[in-house]
Design a protein around this motif. Structure first.
Motif, PDB file in Angstrom:
ATOM      1  N   HIS A  41       0.811  -1.090  -0.023  1.00 16.58           N
ATOM      2  CA  HIS A  41      -0.197  -0.130  -0.043  1.00 16.58           C
ATOM      3  C   HIS A  41       0.780   1.093   0.070  1.00 16.58           C
ATOM      4  CE1 HIS A  41      -3.208   3.031   1.218  1.00 16.58           C
ATOM      5  NE2 HIS A  41      -2.206   3.490   2.365  1.00 16.58           N
ATOM      6  N   LYS A  45       0.710   3.846  -3.077  1.00 15.53           N
ATOM      7  CA  LYS A  45       0.163   5.424  -2.912  1.00 15.53           C
ATOM      8  C   LYS A  45       1.214   6.479  -3.134  1.00 15.53           C
ATOM      9  CE  LYS A  45       2.163   6.611   1.308  1.00 15.53           C
ATOM     10  NZ  LYS A  45       2.879   7.825   1.560  1.00 15.53           N
ATOM     11  N   THR A  46       2.480   6.059  -3.054  1.00 12.78           N
ATOM     12  CA  THR A  46       3.585   6.936  -3.216  1.00 12.78           C
ATOM     13  C   THR A  46       3.474   7.291  -4.585  1.00 12.78           C
ATOM     14  OG1 THR A  46       4.829   6.065  -1.406  1.00 12.78           O
ATOM     15  CG2 THR A  46       5.914   7.631  -3.098  1.00 12.78           C
ATOM     16  N   THR A  49      -0.101   9.031  -5.702  1.00 15.06           N
ATOM     17  CA  THR A  49      -0.090  10.419  -5.192  1.00 15.06           C
ATOM     18  C   THR A  49       0.789  11.600  -6.035  1.00 15.06           C
ATOM     19  OG1 THR A  49       1.387  10.090  -3.549  1.00 15.06           O
ATOM     20  CG2 THR A  49      -1.084   9.789  -2.984  1.00 15.06           C
ATOM     21  N   THR A 108       4.673  13.892  -0.400  1.00 16.17           N
ATOM     22  CA  THR A 108       4.886  12.721   0.056  1.00 16.17           C
ATOM     23  C   THR A 108       5.361  12.771   1.725  1.00 16.17           C
ATOM     24  OG1 THR A 108       5.815  11.842  -1.945  1.00 16.17           O
ATOM     25  CG2 THR A 108       6.847  10.585   0.074  1.00 16.17           C
ATOM     26  N   LEU A 120      -8.155   5.103   1.345  1.00 20.60           N
ATOM     27  CA  LEU A 120      -7.538   5.819  -0.138  1.00 20.60           C
ATOM     28  C   LEU A 120      -7.870   7.000  -0.556  1.00 20.60           C
ATOM     29  CD1 LEU A 120      -5.337   4.712  -2.356  1.00 20.60           C
ATOM     30  CD2 LEU A 120      -7.468   3.321  -3.431  1.00 20.60           C
ATOM     31  N   TYR A 123      -6.152   9.918   0.794  1.00 19.08           N
ATOM     32  CA  TYR A 123      -4.908  10.212   0.151  1.00 19.08           C
ATOM     33  C   TYR A 123      -5.340  10.938  -1.245  1.00 19.08           C
ATOM     34  CZ  TYR A 123      -2.195   7.014   3.023  1.00 19.08           C
ATOM     35  OH  TYR A 123      -1.486   6.557   4.034  1.00 19.08           O
ATOM     36  N   ILE A 124      -6.189  10.591  -1.840  1.00 19.24           N
ATOM     37  CA  ILE A 124      -6.519  11.075  -3.359  1.00 19.24           C
ATOM     38  C   ILE A 124      -6.801  12.517  -3.315  1.00 19.24           C
ATOM     39  CG2 ILE A 124      -7.903  10.940  -5.381  1.00 19.24           C
ATOM     40  CD1 ILE A 124      -8.011   7.829  -4.890  1.00 19.24           C
ATOM     41  N   THR A 404      -7.476  -2.875   1.299  1.00 16.88           N
ATOM     42  CA  THR A 404      -7.597  -1.869   0.173  1.00 16.88           C
ATOM     43  C   THR A 404      -7.419  -2.436  -1.329  1.00 16.88           C
ATOM     44  OG1 THR A 404      -6.987  -0.086   1.987  1.00 16.88           O
ATOM     45  CG2 THR A 404      -7.052   0.546  -0.437  1.00 16.88           C
ATOM     46  N   HIS A 405      -6.282  -3.029  -1.278  1.00 16.48           N
ATOM     47  CA  HIS A 405      -5.806  -3.547  -2.741  1.00 16.48           C
ATOM     48  C   HIS A 405      -6.179  -4.846  -3.171  1.00 16.48           C
ATOM     49  CE1 HIS A 405      -3.932   0.741  -2.682  1.00 16.48           C
ATOM     50  NE2 HIS A 405      -3.411   0.197  -1.385  1.00 16.48           N
TER      51      HIS A 405
END
Length: 433
Positions: A41, A45-46, A49, A108, A120, A123-124, A404-405
């Motif tokens: 994750h 996400k890095t 994003t 980040t 998630l 983050y978005i 989540t994934h």
């Protein structure tokens, strides 16, 4: 097109690549500093994003920083289309990519405060809003002819603009999301939630250390006079000093040479020298790094004591050293170097008085308060709209990789664990019969 234009463009393009590569360093650092069940994750996400930040910065963020406007914000140059910039002897497109890389790093850092428990969707949405409303405003104040630029605040490569801004947003995130399950006991004592891979963490720090030469030395935006070499020298000296002093302080407290603390000390030295690398002599860079290594240790202890759960130590690595590094030029800025860069005055220790120190403190306070306040407001509004920012307790316990994934970052390890548990259950059932 002259030779110096081409050489500058190549140099800044190389620097931009190094800074973007720092995202890889953050992937290893953050994944290694957290638990195995969240590793995939954090890596994923890095990347996405940074993609979000890239588009938001292209559409609006760049214009808010460098567009024609007022002392608070730029109001032109949106949807940047690759044109060259008047007054700069470097490709406009290359300069844009370099500035974009900085915005991505700040985001980040900010998202590090959400680690192991954020949805998630959070983050978005936060990536978009931070890249438009938080980072560009502070960058405009200091680098884009804003009010702190007029006062000649000295922040050569972003101890305040990039690191403090990201850290204060992370601070807002840790407060609004609250600590991870199991971090603090009912009596207020803290439990250590160890990262799963110190080798990853160490490799991440090394990649960041190398990338920082693009971060700091690349901020010259030119190869003229080879001034970038002196900045690289200062950068390396501060990082080395930070690693050594933090390791010593760790050993002094616990009689153990704690590896994560030492790694954070190296990063703290890099963060602190980012503002002052062009303004101070190398002996001062060593002192700035040594102090940073000490600061990071006590900062980590302080935030844990007040029950702030900061999984990757964004506050202690990027926040407090960012403050110290920015303020340090008010003490150590050498007259010759300040004149060479053309920003601000000599520091207190060179007879420059308190004026530059006061400007540095003002800039830190203004940027820190703005980044925290706007990030906190954004997150509180998001919390109401999204009906919470955290994943469920069950999702947090099983890890964000699978919840989540739908897949594990380490599938072999988890499948083996699942098989062993299943085999053990079968043995117990047969014994019971």
């Amino acid at each position: 097109m002259n030779t110096i234009f081409l050489m500058n463009s190549l140099w800044v393009m190389l620097a931009a690549i190094l800074v973007i590569l720092m995202q890889g360093g953050f992937i290893l650092l953050e994944a290694g500093s957290t638990r195995m069940k969240n590793a995939g994750h954090i890596a994923g996400k890095t990347i996405f994003t940074f993609g979000i930040a890239s588009l938001a910065f292209w559409a609006i963020g760049y214009g808010f920083i460098f567009g024609h406007g007022n002392a608070v914000i730029g109001l032109s140059d949106f949807f940047y289309s690759g044109y060259d910039i008047k007054g700069l002897e470097v490709s406009g497109a290359v300069y844009f990519l370099f500035q974009l890389a900085f915005a991505g790093i700040s985001l980040t850092i900010a998202l590090g405060g959400f680690a192991e428990r954020g949805k998630l969707s959070v983050y978005i949405i936060f990536a978009v809003l931070f890249s438009i409303l938080v980072y560009p405003v502070i960058a405009h104040w200091i680098w884009g002819k804003g009010w702190l630029s007029t006062l000649e605040q000295q922040d050569f490569a972003g101890s305040t603009v990039v690191h403090l801004t990201g850290a204060m947003a992370a601070f807002a995130g840790t407060i609004v999301l609250k600590p991870r399950i199991g971090k603090f006991n009912k009596d207020g004592s803290a439990n250590q939630i160890h990262g799963h891979n110190q080798v990853f963490t160490a490799l991440g720090v090394l990649i960041l250390w190398i990338g920082w030469f693009g971060f700091n030395a690349g901020s010259t935006i030119t190869v003229k006079d080879s001034f970038f070499g002196f900045i690289a020298l200062n950068t390396n000296a501060a990082a080395a000093a930070g690693a050594i002093s933090s390791l010593f302080i760790s050993w002094l407290h616990s009689r153990k040479a704690d590896i994560p603390t030492m790694l954070n000390g190296a990063l703290a030295g890099l963060v602190a020298i980012t503002a002052s690398c062009a303004f101070v002599e190398t002996w001062a860079a060593v002192i700035i790094g040594l102090v940073s290594g000490i600061i990071v240790v006590y900062s980590m202890k302080f935030f844990e004591k007040i029950k702030i759960d900061d999984p990757i130590f964004a506050l202690s690595v990027h926040g407090t050293p960012g403050i110290w590094g920015t303020i340090s030029t008010g003490f150590f800025a050498a007259p010759k170097l300040a004149a060479t860069v053309g920003i601000g005055k000599a520091g207190l220790f060179y007879g420059g008085g308190f004026s530059q120190l006061a400007i540095q403190i003002l800039g830190v306070a203004a940027a820190g308060v703005y980044a925290f306040a706007i990030s906190y407001i954004i997150l509180k509004i998001m919390k109401g709209i999204l009906k919470g920012l955290r994943v469920s307790k069950r999702e947090e316990m099983i890890g964000l990789d699978i919840s989540t994934h739908g897949s594990y970052g380490y599938p072999e390890a988890f499948h083996k664990h699942k098989f062993e548990k299943s085999a053990q259950s079968q043995v117990f059932e047969e014994a019971a019969q």
